[in-house]
Scaffold this motif. Sequence first.
Motif, PDB file in Angstrom:
ATOM      1  N   UNK A  53       0.816  -1.215   0.000  1.00 42.13           N
ATOM      2  CA  UNK A  53       0.000   0.000   0.000  1.00 42.13           C
ATOM      3  C   UNK A  53       0.855   1.272   0.000  1.00 42.13           C
ATOM      4  N   UNK A  54       0.272   2.324  -0.585  1.00 38.78           N
ATOM      5  CA  UNK A  54       0.865   3.655  -0.456  1.00 38.78           C
ATOM      6  C   UNK A  54       0.314   4.229   0.841  1.00 38.78           C
ATOM      7  N   UNK A  55       1.208   4.550   1.766  1.00 37.80           N
ATOM      8  CA  UNK A  55       0.755   5.035   3.072  1.00 37.80           C
ATOM      9  C   UNK A  55       0.653   6.551   3.072  1.00 37.80           C
ATOM     10  N   UNK A  57       5.695  11.095   9.837  1.00 32.28           N
ATOM     11  CA  UNK A  57       6.797  11.072   8.874  1.00 32.28           C
ATOM     12  C   UNK A  57       7.962  10.243   9.414  1.00 32.28           C
ATOM     13  N   UNK A  58       8.363  10.559  10.647  1.00 36.64           N
ATOM     14  CA  UNK A  58       9.607   9.978  11.169  1.00 36.64           C
ATOM     15  C   UNK A  58       9.426   8.539  11.654  1.00 36.64           C
ATOM     16  N   UNK A  59       8.295   8.247  12.287  1.00 41.05           N
ATOM     17  CA  UNK A  59       8.119   6.917  12.893  1.00 41.05           C
ATOM     18  C   UNK A  59       7.257   5.995  12.028  1.00 41.05           C
ATOM     19  N   UNK A  60       6.179   6.565  11.490  1.00 35.76           N
ATOM     20  CA  UNK A  60       5.228   5.710  10.759  1.00 35.76           C
ATOM     21  C   UNK A  60       5.597   5.594   9.285  1.00 35.76           C
ATOM     22  N   UNK A  61       6.557   6.421   8.868  1.00 35.58           N
ATOM     23  CA  UNK A  61       7.116   6.253   7.541  1.00 35.58           C
ATOM     24  C   UNK A  61       6.071   6.373   6.423  1.00 35.58           C
ATOM     25  N   UNK A  62       5.217   7.388   6.508  1.00 34.44           N
ATOM     26  CA  UNK A  62       4.210   7.552   5.457  1.00 34.44           C
ATOM     27  C   UNK A  62       4.865   8.095   4.182  1.00 34.44           C
ATOM     28  N   UNK A  63       4.228   7.827   3.043  1.00 33.94           N
ATOM     29  CA  UNK A  63       4.782   8.276   1.762  1.00 33.94           C
ATOM     30  C   UNK A  63       4.393   9.713   1.456  1.00 33.94           C
TER      31      UNK A  63
END
Lengths: 412, 287
Positions: free
Chosen positions: A39-41, A107-113
């Motif tokens: 998936x694209x997060x 951004x930093x922890x969940x690493x979303x796109x």
Amino acid sequence: MRDARRHGVSGIATAALVGVLAAAVSLPAVAQSPAVGDPIRIGASLALTGDAAPDSKLVRDGYDFWAETVNAGGGIVVDGVARPIELVIRDDGSDRDQAARLVENLIAEEDVDFLLAPWGSGNTNAVAPIAERYQKLMVAPLAASDEIWEQGYRYLFGVLPIGSTNMRPLVPMVQDLGLTRVGVVTTDDLFPLLAAEGVSQQAKDAGLEVVVDEIYPPGTIDVGSLITRIQEAAPEALAAPVDVADALVLLRQMKERDYLPPILAFSGATLVPDFLSNAGADAEGLFGITYWSPALPYADALFGSAADYAAAFEARFGYAPTHDNVAASISGYALQRGIETAGSLDTTAVRDGMLSLDETTVFGQMAFDERGVNTGVTTYVVQIQDGTPVIVSPADAAAAAPLWPIPGWSER
Amino acid sequence: MSQAIVNGILTGGLYAAFGIGLSLIYGVTRVISAVHGAFIVIGAYLAQSAWMAFGLDPFLMVPVLLVIGFGLGYGVQRLFIDKVMRRRVVMTITLTFGLDLIAVTGILLVFGADLRTISVPYASVGFDVLGARIPLVRLGIFAVAVILALGLELILRRTQIGTTIRAVSQNRTAAELLGIDTGHAFGMAHGLAAAVACGAGALLALIQPLQPFMGLSVLLIAFAVVVLAGFGSIAPVLISGMILGLTENLAGLYIGTEYQRLAIFVAYLAVASILPAGLFGRRFYAH
């Protein structure tokens, strides 16, 4: 007997397994569908609780509707791989500092796109610097404040026109009706102030007299002195770009005072379901501003026509969509079109892809300028007539003529 | 001008009703209760729910809320505040603030975050007196707020439990030596305070859309009222509520609506720094 049943069950299971395997093997060959990828997060911090919750719920539903519609079609195809959307939504409790922390965490922890923005200018302003620092693309559905777009943010896009233009279409309508005395009242908050300044300036430029121009604190319990000032100035049309809660207080206390200006226009609040359900019959005749109506002849490849969007949205969420919902869905769609145009998830490529867009969506034209502002959208004046919002201005899009004066409280 | 004065007085009655309980709790238990705003909001939500479910007029809901509020206040005092009352003030503030957070989260879970309002059929009924409009709803709110204040005063002055509460607030140790159950007395005081707060919540629900987080702004007004009045007496609280209502409305009319809330807190600061005992001096229930 028991054994036979057991054999029967396992026999069916085996047959089913074989069938599934066969289908799995044969499907790609037959349908030529792209392989399903990760998936694209896409992350967002929204005010699911607190003051901004009623407005933010519209945004959340809009995001969800976009993601569900995309996923129902298999996902966004990137490099021959269909990638579903995974929304990662966090609740900031209407606290802007918390929103900023959550976005940093996304951004930093969940690493979303990618990121979608919170509801409103103030909240978007609070999180935009974080997205900028980490160079993550963020699309804002409802950040219309002029200032945001003067900051030179490189990774921020917005699907609405800038806020100072929001209530301007009211001015030509008022002129067409032959009225000359207008009033502007608003709360001391980012978007309301801009919309108020914009309509006030436009009215003066058009030669109208601005007889009352007031700012008051958002969340004021007693707006009695404000109403006194309005009554004394007696505007023929009053513009009040305030949020839903403040609009309800103002309307309620005008009713207590048995007062109503001949034309009363809130901004988007007039069309928010929470406002309409709470105001009930008191909403009749009120004017509002919208960028969208299901009756408009807009369409795109994902949602179909504006009417299709409205029907599918209502079937899914149980209420008719407002421009807030559509703006949220279109924020996702803008990102999607950027990704499709770029053919990758690379931030710079997607940004270039979005800047190159110039196409029609269910929300109207979509084309971003260098600031990231969508310059294609048209603004409409609506009025609640017989309980339903209808476009009354500009004339070429109007479904009905504006009715004024709004019937007084005793005439209802 | 006359309209601003009418508004100020009518709204001031409600502000006083927010402050009275806070003043009583501090006067008797010396606890600055941050959970007081939550009692008001709970009252408001219950009134709105009764309106939605049964069409029960919020004014008629007030007696029910007095009972519920009393139970809540008594319970909170006996179960929680009693445990830390003799500790430093930071402990009681931390505790009541924690209770407030729990209450707000509870409200959110039970009622959700959507705006809720009550629209009574007589919302636009009112009278015109000397060029000022007196809305019936506002008049009713004012009347009930004053009745709640006077009722509280009567209970404290004329009943056995009132005498006990005053005795305990005057000298806890002496009261204990006389065999008075001080824990019960403090519970009763907090119960009465929370009862008025819950009742006032129904009045608030008549003029303001309800949101789970609205307690803080209500609590700030309650504090301003009490600081102006001086902690611990009732008639000054009523007058202070009206002074704040008038300050807000006259500032809104003559200085500008953007300064009306600021005016409340300027008045608060001015009184707190110049007359730290409040406009009416230091006068507790016992005297």
